[in-house]
Design an enzyme around this catalytic site. Structure first.
Site, PDB file in Angstrom:
ATOM      1  N   SER A  38       0.840  -1.188   0.000  1.00  0.00           N
ATOM      2  CA  SER A  38       0.000   0.000   0.000  1.00  0.00           C
ATOM      3  C   SER A  38       0.883   1.249   0.000  1.00  0.00           C
ATOM      4  O   SER A  38       1.670   1.449  -0.917  1.00  0.00           O
ATOM      5  CB  SER A  38      -0.956  -0.039   1.199  1.00  0.00           C
ATOM      6  OG  SER A  38      -1.927   0.991   1.108  1.00  0.00           O
ATOM      7  N   GLU A  66      -1.854  -2.262  -7.999  1.00  0.00           N
ATOM      8  CA  GLU A  66      -3.094  -2.520  -7.275  1.00  0.00           C
ATOM      9  C   GLU A  66      -3.581  -1.197  -6.716  1.00  0.00           C
ATOM     10  O   GLU A  66      -2.835  -0.221  -6.698  1.00  0.00           O
ATOM     11  CB  GLU A  66      -2.869  -3.537  -6.143  1.00  0.00           C
ATOM     12  CG  GLU A  66      -1.885  -3.104  -5.068  1.00  0.00           C
ATOM     13  CD  GLU A  66      -2.466  -2.215  -3.981  1.00  0.00           C
ATOM     14  OE1 GLU A  66      -3.690  -2.294  -3.732  1.00  0.00           O
ATOM     15  OE2 GLU A  66      -1.709  -1.420  -3.384  1.00  0.00           O
ATOM     16  N   HIS A 126      -5.153  -4.958  -1.557  1.00  0.00           N
ATOM     17  CA  HIS A 126      -5.808  -4.817  -0.259  1.00  0.00           C
ATOM     18  C   HIS A 126      -6.790  -5.974  -0.058  1.00  0.00           C
ATOM     19  O   HIS A 126      -8.016  -5.810  -0.036  1.00  0.00           O
ATOM     20  CB  HIS A 126      -6.517  -3.471  -0.175  1.00  0.00           C
ATOM     21  CG  HIS A 126      -5.563  -2.321  -0.072  1.00  0.00           C
ATOM     22  ND1 HIS A 126      -4.737  -1.938  -1.109  1.00  0.00           N
ATOM     23  CD2 HIS A 126      -5.291  -1.471   0.957  1.00  0.00           C
ATOM     24  CE1 HIS A 126      -4.006  -0.895  -0.727  1.00  0.00           C
ATOM     25  NE2 HIS A 126      -4.324  -0.598   0.518  1.00  0.00           N
TER      26      HIS A 126
END
Length: 346
Positions: free
Chosen positions: A140, A244, A314
């Site tokens: 992330s 992502e 995630h």
């Protein structure tokens, strides 16, 4: 977990040529491997991004590392708070620099993501990182660290679970195979039909078929695009780009891929893997491009092997992938595999 702060506008300054691309210095740095990791080693927990909202999360992160067989050392500021951040920029950067310099510490695990890691990039001691190459794990917002360390040092780092995240059976198995067994991993989603006539979970979709080889770069799309025009953006030439994101409307995914296209990054990659875009459905209004259409517009015309749906992002079960590690991508099979070791020889 909104990352719009990292995108900003598509200003011309963000479309500068990629820093370090093609330079002799960058070529020399390309294959810096971390020291191998073993049970009984000391790992450090640091918080380079957002603060952790509950003390229990910090306790669980320590317990998870201990359950994996490690001794645990915590950063001086890892439980701090400064606004939404886990302490001041100086404090968070100091923790990272101290843990890279600490000879006792064999790996650094980020407690969580969120936002704020990009603020630390000018404060990191990249010389110390080159002298003491070691495992760095997180995902992330930690994409900022992966990208900067790759651009500045060439050190292979690892995109995968955070300390306070889920350490379920799948993630623990990934961890042990990558770090303890040092397996040359093949990353292919496990697909089970369950009670469905046709399997639905963990499915991949080929965007363009074929195979390609290259070093992995990427991570969270929003965070990566936020580094555009800076010396902390990695070189894209000949690389396998994996991406992502979370809580981003399709029009914003389109805008960020447009930025990568305009700056010349997409035209330089050898292959493309998209993981999960969690909570990325279109909002209300006049309608929206679908993710399928966005990938057809931006990725398919590149004529490179590409697929989407990899277990990256995630999600509770996620691959641990080596950023900077050399892989072979098979877009038809929906998989990629390591071609070389990613740790120093014993």
């Amino acid at each position: 977990m909104d990352r719009r702060d990292f995108i900003g506008s598509a200003a011309l300054a963000a479309l500068l040529p990629l820093a370090g691309s093609g330079s002799a210095e960058a070529a020399e740095r390309r294959r810096l491997l971390p020291a191998a990791l073993n049970p009984g080693d000391t790992v450090a927990l640091v918080s380079p991004s957002s603060a952790t909202d509950e003390r229990l999360s910090l306790q669980l992160a320590q317990e998870a590392m201990q359950a994996l067989g490690f001794k645990v050392k915590t950063g001086e500021h890892y439980a701090s708070r400064y606004g939404h951040l886990a302490g001041t920029d100086a404090g968070r950067a100091a923790d990272l620099n101290a843990m890279f310099a600490d000879r006792e510490v064999k790996a650094i695990v980020c407690v969580r993501g969120g936002s704020g890691a990009a603020r630390l990039l000018p404060l990191l001691d990249y010389k110390a990182i080159r002298v003491h190459p070691k495992v760095l794990l997180g995902y992330s917002d930690i994409t900022a660290l992966h990208s900067a360390i790759q651009a500045q040092t060439g050190l292979v780092t690892f995109h995968g679970p955070i300390g306070a995240g889920s350490w379920n059976r799948f993630n623990v198995d990934q961890f042990k195979r990558v770090f303890f067994e040092r397996e040359l991993m093949t990353y292919k989603n496990p697909i089970e039909a369950g009670d469905e006539l046709v399997p639905r979970k963990h499915r991949t979709l080929t965007i363009a078929g074929g195979k390609a080889q290259g070093e992995l770069i990427g991570g969270n799309l929003s965070v990566l695009v936020g580094l555009a025009g800076s010396p902390y953006m990695p070189d894209f030439a000949g690389k396998i780009l994996f991406l992502e994101d979370v809580s981003e409307a399709p029009y914003r995914i389109d805008r960020m891929l447009t930025t990568l296209k305009l700056m010349g990054a997409l035209d330089r990659i050898a292959g493309f893997v998209f993981g999960e875009c969690s909570d990325c459905g279109p909002g209300e209004g006049y309608g929206s491009l679908t993710l399928d259409q966005i990938f057809d517009d931006h990725i398919k015309p590149l004529g490179i092997p590409a697929y989407r749906g990899a277990m990256i992002g995630h999600i509770s079960e996620q691959f641990i992938v080596p950023v900077g590690g050399k892989v072979e991508l098979d877009a038809d099979a929906g998989s990629f595999r390591m071609l070389e070791p990613v740790f120093q020889a014993a």
